[in-house]
Design a protein around this motif. Structure first.
Motif, short mmCIF file in Angstrom:
data_model
loop_
_atom_site.label_atom_id
_atom_site.label_comp_id
_atom_site.label_asym_id
_atom_site.label_seq_id
_atom_site.Cartn_x
_atom_site.Cartn_y
_atom_site.Cartn_z
N GLY A 46 0.74 -1.22 -0.01
CA GLY A 46 -0.15 0.20 -0.13
C GLY A 46 0.86 1.22 -0.03
N ALA A 47 1.92 1.32 0.74
CA ALA A 47 2.76 2.55 0.79
C ALA A 47 3.46 2.63 -0.58
CB ALA A 47 3.79 2.10 1.83
N ALA A 49 2.15 1.74 -3.54
CA ALA A 49 1.35 2.33 -4.57
C ALA A 49 1.15 3.74 -4.25
CB ALA A 49 -0.04 1.58 -4.14
N LYS A 50 1.37 4.25 -2.84
CA LYS A 50 1.10 5.47 -2.63
C LYS A 50 2.35 6.49 -3.11
CE LYS A 50 -1.29 4.94 1.74
NZ LYS A 50 -1.34 5.07 3.12
N PRO A 56 1.61 11.93 -5.28
CA PRO A 56 2.14 10.70 -4.33
C PRO A 56 2.14 11.27 -2.87
CG PRO A 56 3.98 11.88 -5.70
CD PRO A 56 2.56 12.32 -6.09
N VAL A 57 1.80 10.42 -2.09
CA VAL A 57 1.95 10.60 -0.61
C VAL A 57 3.19 10.23 -0.21
CG1 VAL A 57 0.79 10.13 1.53
CG2 VAL A 57 -0.51 10.40 -0.64
N VAL A 58 3.66 9.26 -0.84
CA VAL A 58 5.02 8.68 -0.23
C VAL A 58 6.08 9.28 -1.21
CG1 VAL A 58 6.44 6.53 -0.02
CG2 VAL A 58 3.94 6.57 0.88
N GLY A 63 9.44 5.15 -1.74
CA GLY A 63 8.77 3.83 -2.20
C GLY A 63 9.88 3.13 -2.76
N GLY A 116 3.57 6.99 4.51
CA GLY A 116 2.27 7.88 4.22
C GLY A 116 1.11 7.68 5.29
N THR A 117 1.62 6.99 6.62
CA THR A 117 0.73 6.74 7.56
C THR A 117 0.64 7.89 8.60
OG1 THR A 117 0.80 4.22 7.37
CG2 THR A 117 -0.35 5.06 9.15
#
Length: 165
Positions: A46-47, A49-50, A56-58, A63, A116-117
């Motif tokens: 999931g991370a 993919a972000k 992009p969040v990450v 990544g 990204g959390t």
């Protein structure tokens, strides 16, 4: 000479409450993973993919790290994360190896944020940093109060023996 307020018993009590609260957060997170079925693979995927897409969040470099290092070694992370959380929690609650526990906890929070959390990670990271800055006052009411001087004394004696040998 009187004690400064930031080094006093009241401040130490406040830092102790924060340290124990932070320890409980880590202990609960770790205990749930140690006693349950924990697999970081889905989280890592999931991370990763972000890290793509229009917004992009990450960060791309993180990544890439997750994809090339963490994901292929997920079995190791499946052990390190739960037990790391559990031991950080225990250390903070009893005040033993407090500074290493704070550093390890802050490092995990930073990695969770980079992945990204958001969740409680900014709050937990801020508490850890504040406790690190509090220094001795944060461990005044913990086992480190006795363990650190004993360890220093043992190292000093060993060093003196080696110098005089």
């Amino acid at each position: 000479m009187s004690e400064k307020w930031w080094n006093g018993k009241v401040a130490a009590g406040i830092w102790t409450v924060l340290r124990v609260w932070l320890g409980v957060q880590w202990l609960q997170a770790g205990w749930g993973k140690v006693t349950g079925e924990f697999d970081a693979t889905g989280y890592l995927q999931g991370a990763i993919a972000k890290a793509g897409g229009e917004a992009p969040v990450v960060a791309g470099w993180y990544g890439t790290f997750l994809e090339t290092v963490a994901l292929p070694n997920a079995e190791i992370f499946n052990i390190l994360i739960p037990w790391g959380e559990l031991f950080v929690g225990l250390g903070l609650i009893v005040g033993l190896l407090t500074m290493p526990a704070l550093v390890a906890g802050a490092f995990m929070n930073l990695n969770f944020l980079l992945a990204g959390t958001i969740s409680t990670n900014p709050v937990l990271l801020t508490a850890a940093v504040l406790l690190m800055f509090a220094g001795y006052t944060a461990i005044r009411f913990g086992l480190d109060r006795w363990a650190v001087p004993m360890a220093k004394e043992k190292v000093t004696r060993r060093t003196l023996r080696e110098v005089h040998a």
